[in-house]
Scaffold this active site. Structure first.
Site, PDB file in Angstrom:
ATOM      1  CB  CYS A 272      40.976  39.067  43.579  1.00 31.42           C
ATOM      2  SG  CYS A 272      40.805  37.640  44.652  1.00 31.42           S
TER       3      CYS A 272
ATOM      4  CG  HIS B 102      38.279  35.475  39.438  1.00 34.69           C
ATOM      5  ND1 HIS B 102      39.226  36.455  39.241  1.00 34.69           N
ATOM      6  CD2 HIS B 102      38.121  35.385  40.781  1.00 34.69           C
ATOM      7  CE1 HIS B 102      39.621  36.925  40.416  1.00 34.69           C
ATOM      8  NE2 HIS B 102      38.965  36.288  41.371  1.00 34.69           N
ATOM      9  CD  GLU B 103      35.077  33.609  42.554  1.00 40.59           C
ATOM     10  OE1 GLU B 103      35.636  33.062  43.529  1.00 40.59           O
ATOM     11  OE2 GLU B 103      35.080  34.845  42.394  1.00 40.59           O
TER      12      GLU B 103
ATOM     13  CG  HIS C   5      39.843  32.252  44.100  1.00 32.90           C
ATOM     14  ND1 HIS C   5      40.914  32.780  44.785  1.00 32.90           N
ATOM     15  CD2 HIS C   5      39.156  33.315  43.620  1.00 32.90           C
ATOM     16  CE1 HIS C   5      40.879  34.099  44.729  1.00 32.90           C
ATOM     17  NE2 HIS C   5      39.819  34.447  44.028  1.00 32.90           N
TER      18      HIS C   5
END
Length: 197
Positions: free
Chosen positions: A116, A158-159, A162
């Site tokens: 990241c 993954h995003e 976030h």
């Protein structure tokens, strides 16, 4: 160009706010995010969420490789996930061997480490679904629903994490996997050391 914020910045642990409208101001912000993402070199980035540049907005961009176009995801929702069909599955080795007392790790080539831009030099193995079905808006505000798989699906998951205030080490630890710190040796090669928790 925008600054990539580093953990433990508060914006990275909060759920981002929905984007109300796609307009010229948002388009300008997306261009700045694109410039920020392509300027990342050590390591190169493949995705960037608005919280990573200090903005609490439900949006992220993806550039899977240097030759790929940018993809924009505004107010994304993962509708469903799926695994790779069994007949096409390829076994992936996920073992890590400690080499010495410093806990330097040799990572088998079949393992995909996740990293990241907001957690410099931290890596880990995260098992994620092979594919996702995502509802989102693109950079023009058009509502879309598409299926993504493989590496692109991993980036998207993954995003989206976030946008929900989740950093990948949480997933690593939930799955009882190992976190690593990357360092360059005397030859300039990257080595991974286990992080003791």
């Amino acid at each position: 160009m925008l600054k990539v914020v580093q953990a433990p910045h508060k914006v990275l642990s909060d759920t981002a706010k929905p984007v109300d409208k796609v307009d010229k101001q948002l388009s300008g912000f997306l261009r700045e995010m694109e410039q920020t993402l392509i300027s990342q070199t050590d390591p190169e980035g493949v995705g960037l969420a608005a919280p990573q540049v200090g903005k609490s907005l439900q949006l992220f961009i993806v550039k899977q490789d240097p030759d790929a176009p940018f993809m924009t995801f505004i107010n994304p929702v993962i509708e469903s996930t799926f695994e790779k069909p069994a007949e096409k599955a390829v076994p992936v080795r996920q073992s890590v061997k400690a080499e010495n007392a410093k806990k330097k790790a040799k990572i088998d080539k079949g393992v995909q480490l996740e990293g990241c831009l907001s957690l410099k030099d931290v890596w880990g193995v995260v098992k994620r679904p092979y594919g996702v079905v995502v509802s989102y808006q693109d950079e023009t505000g058009t509502h879309l629903k598409k299926t993504f798989d493989g590496f692109l699906a991993t980036i998207i998951q993954h995003e989206v994490d976030h946008l929900n205030g989740i950093l990948f080490p949480k997933r690593v630890l939930e799955q009882h996997n190992q976190l690593y710190h990357s360092v360059k040796n005397e030859k300039g090669e990257i080595e991974f050391e286990e992080i003791e928790i």
